[in-house]
Design an enzyme around this catalytic site. Structure first.
Site, PDB file in Angstrom:
ATOM      1  CB  CYS A   1     -23.699  57.949  15.713  1.00 22.69           C
ATOM      2  SG  CYS A   1     -22.176  58.880  15.397  1.00 22.69           S
TER       3      CYS A   1
ATOM      4  CG  HIS B   1     -16.014  65.689  14.797  1.00 21.54           C
ATOM      5  ND1 HIS B   1     -17.222  65.469  16.084  1.00 21.54           N
ATOM      6  CD2 HIS B   1     -16.297  64.708  14.219  1.00 21.54           C
ATOM      7  CE1 HIS B   1     -17.754  64.085  15.683  1.00 21.54           C
ATOM      8  NE2 HIS B   1     -17.139  63.697  14.491  1.00 21.54           N
TER       9      HIS B   1
ATOM     10  CD  GLN C   1     -15.262  58.646  21.385  1.00 19.87           C
ATOM     11  OE1 GLN C   1     -14.848  59.513  22.069  1.00 19.87           O
ATOM     12  NE2 GLN C   1     -16.504  58.913  20.675  1.00 19.87           N
TER      13      GLN C   1
ATOM     14  CB  SER D   1     -13.131  61.492  13.936  1.00 15.00           C
ATOM     15  OG  SER D   1     -13.727  62.411  13.662  1.00 15.00           O
TER      16      SER D   1
ATOM     17  CB  THR E   1     -18.625  57.624   9.009  1.00 14.25           C
ATOM     18  OG1 THR E   1     -18.935  57.992  10.306  1.00 14.25           O
ATOM     19  CG2 THR E   1     -19.564  56.781   8.261  1.00 14.25           C
TER      20      THR E   1
ATOM     21  CB  THR F   1     -10.667  69.607  -4.401  1.00 10.72           C
ATOM     22  OG1 THR F   1     -10.769  69.571  -5.615  1.00 10.72           O
ATOM     23  CG2 THR F   1      -9.871  70.625  -4.041  1.00 10.72           C
TER      24      THR F   1
ATOM     25  CG  ASN G   1     -18.985  54.849  20.533  1.00 13.05           C
ATOM     26  OD1 ASN G   1     -18.516  53.791  19.969  1.00 13.05           O
ATOM     27  ND2 ASN G   1     -20.390  55.168  20.263  1.00 13.05           N
TER      28      ASN G   1
END
Ligand code: PLP
Length: 380
Positions: free
Chosen positions: A326, A201, A179, A199, A70, A237, A149
């Site tokens: 989402c 995850h 995806q 991404s 995102t 960071t 997706n």
């Protein structure tokens, strides 16, 4: 427990958790610190950057770490609108983008940019020609996802980007490859993108980390101001444990893409076959392998609303999705772009496979759906 919602998120791999744990317990320094602990943390990030860039056929310098796709897409789109959208105002995209791109472009539209959303044809397929025809001298940005997706459709990104780059070399080309990455081959030389959102995850990494591939020479106006991290394009960071875990996920998966693709296709074909023998089922994904990712299958159980079926299956510890995770149940409009009528879109179920999904699990799913068709009739 049968987990069939891998497009929403995947289970982190054990070695990913281990690697992240090492960074939390041993390499906990701030990568910007000049002492040994800082250096060790920096080395953990360097390793991940090398693995991820290598997997794309790119250089470590091309990879910027973010908090997820995102953020990657926000930076790609807002950052290039700010850097390249002064004189030219036109942006081309598909009508089925994930909310992270769709809503960002809606916002840019409200700020005065012209956004052209390309629809699929009557067969629910995107034609490269339709994107290319929309590009003109006023266009500075194209954003297209590689694998959509909700139904798993594959968009003709390499063809569009290759042809646009030839005719309009200054147009910035962004691809949301979330995806697709580690599921189908994603290489910078094939994709010809300037910017690619990734991404962790979705590929057995941990939530809260992603990356943006930035082709050399592409300038992005940062969204944040702060320190010098990530070349000051993304200050703050870095989350070393999550980044190192992301690198480990890619290391684990990058050499088995074709084998996994084939194995997952077998599972999707198996489920498709079972569903084709059931009454009142309508398939919303494209069933042609050339146009669809094997990792996602979307179908409607006629007359039973998505949430009702989802919770019925949940009672049996089977976890699927009602569409895009989402959108939290809100209609995204993606299915209607493929001409799925509202009454069927309201009954859509998304099954998304992983390499661990077994055929027995799919038998159990189909049995449960058949039971649901009997038991839920009164809840129609
Ligand atoms: N793009 C696509 C196609 C996705 O499926 C998702 C996740 O749902 C995202 C972007 C957002 O990724 P993240 O959760 O890393 O922000």
């Amino acid at each position: 427990m049968i987990y069939l919602d891998n497009a929403a998120t995947t289970k982190p791999a054990e070695s990913v958790i281990r690697r992240a744990g090492e960074c939390l317990t041993e390499h906990f320094g701030n990568p910007s610190s000049l002492h040994k602990f800082g250096l060790n943390a920096q080395l953990c990030m360097d390793e991940a950057r090398k693995i991820i860039s290598g997997s794309l056929g790119a250089e470590p310098d091309n990879i910027l770490f973010t908090s997820g796709a995102t953020e990657s897409s926000n930076l790609a789109l807002r950052g290039s609108a700010s850097a390249y959208g002064k004189r030219k105002k036109k942006i081309i995209t598909s009508a089925v983008e994930h909310a992270s791109v769709r809503s960002t472009l809606d916002t840019l539209e409200q700020q005065g940019f012209e956004v052209i959303r390309i629809l699929p044809d009557e067969n629910g397929r995107f034609q490269a020609e339709d994107f290319i025809r929309a590009v003109d001298e006023n266009t500075f940005l194209i954003s297209m996802m590689l694998v959509e997706n909700e139904t798993g459709r594959i968009l003709p990104v390499p063809e569009v980007f290759r042809r646009v780059r030839k005719k309009y070399p200054d147009v910035i080309l962004h691809c949301d490859a979330v995806q697709a990455y580690m599921k189908i081959p994603v290489k910078t030389k094939d994709l010809q993108a300037d910017l690619i959102s990734l991404s962790a995850h979705k590929i057995h990494g941990i939530k809260g980390v992603g990356a943006l591939y930035i082709r050399k020479g592409v300038r992005l106006t940062p969204l944040l101001t702060g320190g010098k991290q990530e070349k000051s394009i993304r200050p703050g960071t870095e989350s070393v444990p999550l980044i190192a875990g992301f690198g480990e996920a890619v290391r684990l998966m990058q050499n088995t893409i074709p084998e996994r693709l084939e194995a997952v296709q077998t599972k999707k074909d198996y489920l498709l076959n079972l569903l084709s023998n059931m009454p009142e089922i309508s398939i919303n994904s494209d069933t042609d392998k050339n146009y669809s990712s094997p990792y996602i299958l979307n179908f409607s159980v006629k007359g039973i609303r998505s949430e009702i079926m989802l919770h019925y299956l949940e009672q049996k510890e089977i976890y699927v999705s009602s569409g895009s995770a989402c959108s939290k149940g809100a209609k995204s409009g993606v299915l209607s772009a493929y001409h799925v009528p509202d009454n069927l879109a309201d009954c859509a179920v998304r099954v998304s496979f992983s390499e661990e999904t077994s055929l027995q699990e799919l038998d159990t799913l189909v049995q449960a759906i058949a039971e649901g068709q009997k038991n839920l009739i009164h809840k129609k």
